[in-house]
Design a protein around this motif. Structure first.
Motif, PDB file in Angstrom:
ATOM      1  N   ARG A  40      -6.654  14.659   7.067  1.00  0.00           N
ATOM      2  CA  ARG A  40      -6.222  15.374   8.264  1.00  0.00           C
ATOM      3  C   ARG A  40      -5.540  14.397   9.202  1.00  0.00           C
ATOM      4  NH1 ARG A  40     -11.980  18.144   9.396  1.00  0.00           N
ATOM      5  NH2 ARG A  40     -12.013  19.468   7.579  1.00  0.00           N
ATOM      6  N   CYS A  41      -5.011  14.918  10.261  1.00  0.00           N
ATOM      7  CA  CYS A  41      -4.391  14.053  11.273  1.00  0.00           C
ATOM      8  C   CYS A  41      -5.486  13.463  12.150  1.00  0.00           C
ATOM      9  CB  CYS A  41      -3.388  14.842  12.110  1.00  0.00           C
ATOM     10  SG  CYS A  41      -1.983  15.388  11.173  1.00  0.00           S
ATOM     11  N   GLU A  42      -6.097  12.400  11.672  1.00  0.00           N
ATOM     12  CA  GLU A  42      -7.158  11.724  12.393  1.00  0.00           C
ATOM     13  C   GLU A  42      -6.831  10.247  12.455  1.00  0.00           C
ATOM     14  OE1 GLU A  42     -11.149  12.451  10.999  1.00  0.00           O
ATOM     15  OE2 GLU A  42     -10.518  14.309  10.070  1.00  0.00           O
ATOM     16  N   PRO A  43      -7.206   9.596  13.532  1.00  0.00           N
ATOM     17  CA  PRO A  43      -6.969   8.154  13.590  1.00  0.00           C
ATOM     18  C   PRO A  43      -7.956   7.402  12.692  1.00  0.00           C
ATOM     19  CG  PRO A  43      -8.096   8.893  15.560  1.00  0.00           C
ATOM     20  CD  PRO A  43      -7.774  10.125  14.758  1.00  0.00           C
ATOM     21  N   PHE A  44      -7.475   6.382  12.019  1.00  0.00           N
ATOM     22  CA  PHE A  44      -8.289   5.482  11.225  1.00  0.00           C
ATOM     23  C   PHE A  44      -7.848   4.074  11.549  1.00  0.00           C
ATOM     24  CE2 PHE A  44      -9.751   8.763   8.278  1.00  0.00           C
ATOM     25  CZ  PHE A  44     -10.969   8.244   7.860  1.00  0.00           C
ATOM     26  N   ASP A  45      -8.789   3.182  11.643  1.00  0.00           N
ATOM     27  CA  ASP A  45      -8.449   1.788  11.880  1.00  0.00           C
ATOM     28  C   ASP A  45      -8.142   1.126  10.548  1.00  0.00           C
ATOM     29  OD1 ASP A  45      -8.857   1.978  14.605  1.00  0.00           O
ATOM     30  OD2 ASP A  45     -10.995   1.563  14.422  1.00  0.00           O
ATOM     31  N   SER A  46      -6.883   0.827  10.350  1.00  0.00           N
ATOM     32  CA  SER A  46      -6.474   0.126   9.137  1.00  0.00           C
ATOM     33  C   SER A  46      -5.262  -0.722   9.472  1.00  0.00           C
ATOM     34  CB  SER A  46      -6.138   1.113   8.020  1.00  0.00           C
ATOM     35  OG  SER A  46      -5.809   0.415   6.850  1.00  0.00           O
ATOM     36  N   ASP A  47      -5.291  -1.952   9.033  1.00  0.00           N
ATOM     37  CA  ASP A  47      -4.183  -2.843   9.346  1.00  0.00           C
ATOM     38  C   ASP A  47      -3.141  -2.920   8.232  1.00  0.00           C
ATOM     39  OD1 ASP A  47      -5.841  -4.185   7.627  1.00  0.00           O
ATOM     40  OD2 ASP A  47      -5.917  -6.039   8.765  1.00  0.00           O
ATOM     41  N   HIS A  48      -3.385  -2.258   7.108  1.00  0.00           N
ATOM     42  CA  HIS A  48      -2.450  -2.228   5.985  1.00  0.00           C
ATOM     43  C   HIS A  48      -2.450  -0.838   5.340  1.00  0.00           C
ATOM     44  CE1 HIS A  48      -2.977  -6.576   6.218  1.00  0.00           C
ATOM     45  NE2 HIS A  48      -1.884  -6.691   5.479  1.00  0.00           N
ATOM     46  N   VAL A  49      -1.402  -0.545   4.620  1.00  0.00           N
ATOM     47  CA  VAL A  49      -1.384   0.623   3.740  1.00  0.00           C
ATOM     48  C   VAL A  49      -2.121   0.195   2.482  1.00  0.00           C
ATOM     49  CG1 VAL A  49       0.045   2.189   2.389  1.00  0.00           C
ATOM     50  CG2 VAL A  49       0.807   1.448   4.660  1.00  0.00           C
ATOM     51  N   GLU A  50      -3.155   0.931   2.129  1.00  0.00           N
ATOM     52  CA  GLU A  50      -3.963   0.550   0.979  1.00  0.00           C
ATOM     53  C   GLU A  50      -3.502   1.293  -0.275  1.00  0.00           C
ATOM     54  OE1 GLU A  50      -8.020  -0.669   3.351  1.00  0.00           O
ATOM     55  OE2 GLU A  50      -7.997   1.242   2.298  1.00  0.00           O
ATOM     56  N   LEU A  51      -3.262   0.524  -1.320  1.00  0.00           N
ATOM     57  CA  LEU A  51      -2.880   1.043  -2.622  1.00  0.00           C
ATOM     58  C   LEU A  51      -4.025   0.764  -3.588  1.00  0.00           C
ATOM     59  CD1 LEU A  51       0.746  -0.389  -2.792  1.00  0.00           C
ATOM     60  CD2 LEU A  51       0.033   1.885  -2.021  1.00  0.00           C
ATOM     61  N   VAL A  52      -4.401   1.770  -4.372  1.00  0.00           N
ATOM     62  CA  VAL A  52      -5.504   1.610  -5.327  1.00  0.00           C
ATOM     63  C   VAL A  52      -4.916   1.486  -6.719  1.00  0.00           C
ATOM     64  CG1 VAL A  52      -7.713   2.540  -6.107  1.00  0.00           C
ATOM     65  CG2 VAL A  52      -6.838   3.200  -3.862  1.00  0.00           C
ATOM     66  N   ASP A  53      -5.384   0.468  -7.471  1.00  0.00           N
ATOM     67  CA  ASP A  53      -4.894   0.372  -8.846  1.00  0.00           C
ATOM     68  C   ASP A  53      -5.362   1.593  -9.631  1.00  0.00           C
ATOM     69  OD1 ASP A  53      -7.262  -0.802 -10.890  1.00  0.00           O
ATOM     70  OD2 ASP A  53      -7.597  -1.177  -8.759  1.00  0.00           O
ATOM     71  N   LEU A  54      -4.533   2.052 -10.537  1.00  0.00           N
ATOM     72  CA  LEU A  54      -4.794   3.319 -11.244  1.00  0.00           C
ATOM     73  C   LEU A  54      -6.097   3.310 -12.025  1.00  0.00           C
ATOM     74  CD1 LEU A  54      -1.337   4.377 -12.690  1.00  0.00           C
ATOM     75  CD2 LEU A  54      -2.455   5.140 -10.600  1.00  0.00           C
ATOM     76  N   ASP A  55      -6.450   2.166 -12.594  1.00  0.00           N
ATOM     77  CA  ASP A  55      -7.616   2.129 -13.472  1.00  0.00           C
ATOM     78  C   ASP A  55      -8.945   2.134 -12.745  1.00  0.00           C
ATOM     79  OD1 ASP A  55      -6.045   2.102 -15.829  1.00  0.00           O
ATOM     80  OD2 ASP A  55      -5.666  -0.029 -15.525  1.00  0.00           O
ATOM     81  N   SER A  56      -8.946   1.868 -11.437  1.00  0.00           N
ATOM     82  CA  SER A  56     -10.218   1.889 -10.710  1.00  0.00           C
ATOM     83  C   SER A  56     -10.257   2.948  -9.612  1.00  0.00           C
ATOM     84  CB  SER A  56     -10.503   0.501 -10.102  1.00  0.00           C
ATOM     85  OG  SER A  56      -9.744   0.280  -8.939  1.00  0.00           O
ATOM     86  N   THR A  57      -9.291   3.839  -9.573  1.00  0.00           N
ATOM     87  CA  THR A  57      -9.272   4.879  -8.546  1.00  0.00           C
ATOM     88  C   THR A  57     -10.478   5.793  -8.717  1.00  0.00           C
ATOM     89  OG1 THR A  57      -6.861   4.840  -8.489  1.00  0.00           O
ATOM     90  CG2 THR A  57      -7.929   6.758  -7.541  1.00  0.00           C
ATOM     91  N   TYR A  58     -11.247   5.953  -7.655  1.00  0.00           N
ATOM     92  CA  TYR A  58     -12.425   6.813  -7.674  1.00  0.00           C
ATOM     93  C   TYR A  58     -11.965   8.253  -7.517  1.00  0.00           C
ATOM     94  CZ  TYR A  58     -16.874   8.891  -6.312  1.00  0.00           C
ATOM     95  OH  TYR A  58     -17.991   9.685  -6.239  1.00  0.00           O
ATOM     96  N   LEU A  59     -12.196   9.056  -8.543  1.00  0.00           N
ATOM     97  CA  LEU A  59     -11.753  10.451  -8.549  1.00  0.00           C
ATOM     98  C   LEU A  59     -12.969  11.356  -8.494  1.00  0.00           C
ATOM     99  CD1 LEU A  59      -9.107  10.105 -11.391  1.00  0.00           C
ATOM    100  CD2 LEU A  59      -8.671  10.205  -8.929  1.00  0.00           C
TER     101      LEU A  59
END
Length: 109
Positions: A40-59
């Motif tokens: 949703r449109c909510e503020p989150f504190d993050s200093d980078h755009v986080e990319l998850v490697d495909l093999d460890s993405t929690y689904l």
């Protein structure tokens, strides 16, 4: 390139890498990552755009999953992007923070 994959096309036991869209992009020479985004449109504190490697993405949840595909991985600026592992692609304040909140740590690309 940024694309969205509906979870109906993801077999959780096989992961994102084996979805038809990710397979196509990988076969064409792209590096593909799950792109962590806010539900949703909510503020989150993050200093980078986080990319998850495909093999460890929690689904876990049924949702849309955004993926980023790049031909040249070194074009991803380390000041902007960070590679993380073992987390969900959706940032959700009401869920387990270890999986659904920004890590603000990770590997440089």
């Amino acid at each position: 390139m940024i694309c969205e994959i509906h979870s109906a096309y993801v077999v959780r036991s096989q992961g994102l890498r084996d979805t038809p869209l990710c397979r196509l992009m990988i076969d064409q020479g792209y590096d593909v990552f799950a792109l962590r985004d806010i539900w949703r449109c909510e503020p989150f504190d993050s200093d980078h755009v986080e990319l998850v490697d495909l093999d460890s993405t929690y689904l876990e949840a049924r949702c849309f999953i955004n993926v980023l595909a790049v031909k040249t991985r070194d074009r991803l600026c380390a000041d902007t992007f960070r590679l993380v592992h073992g987390v969900a692609p959706k940032l959700l304040k009401h869920r387990d923070p270890r999986l659904h909140w920004p890590l603000n740590t990770g590997d440089p690309l």
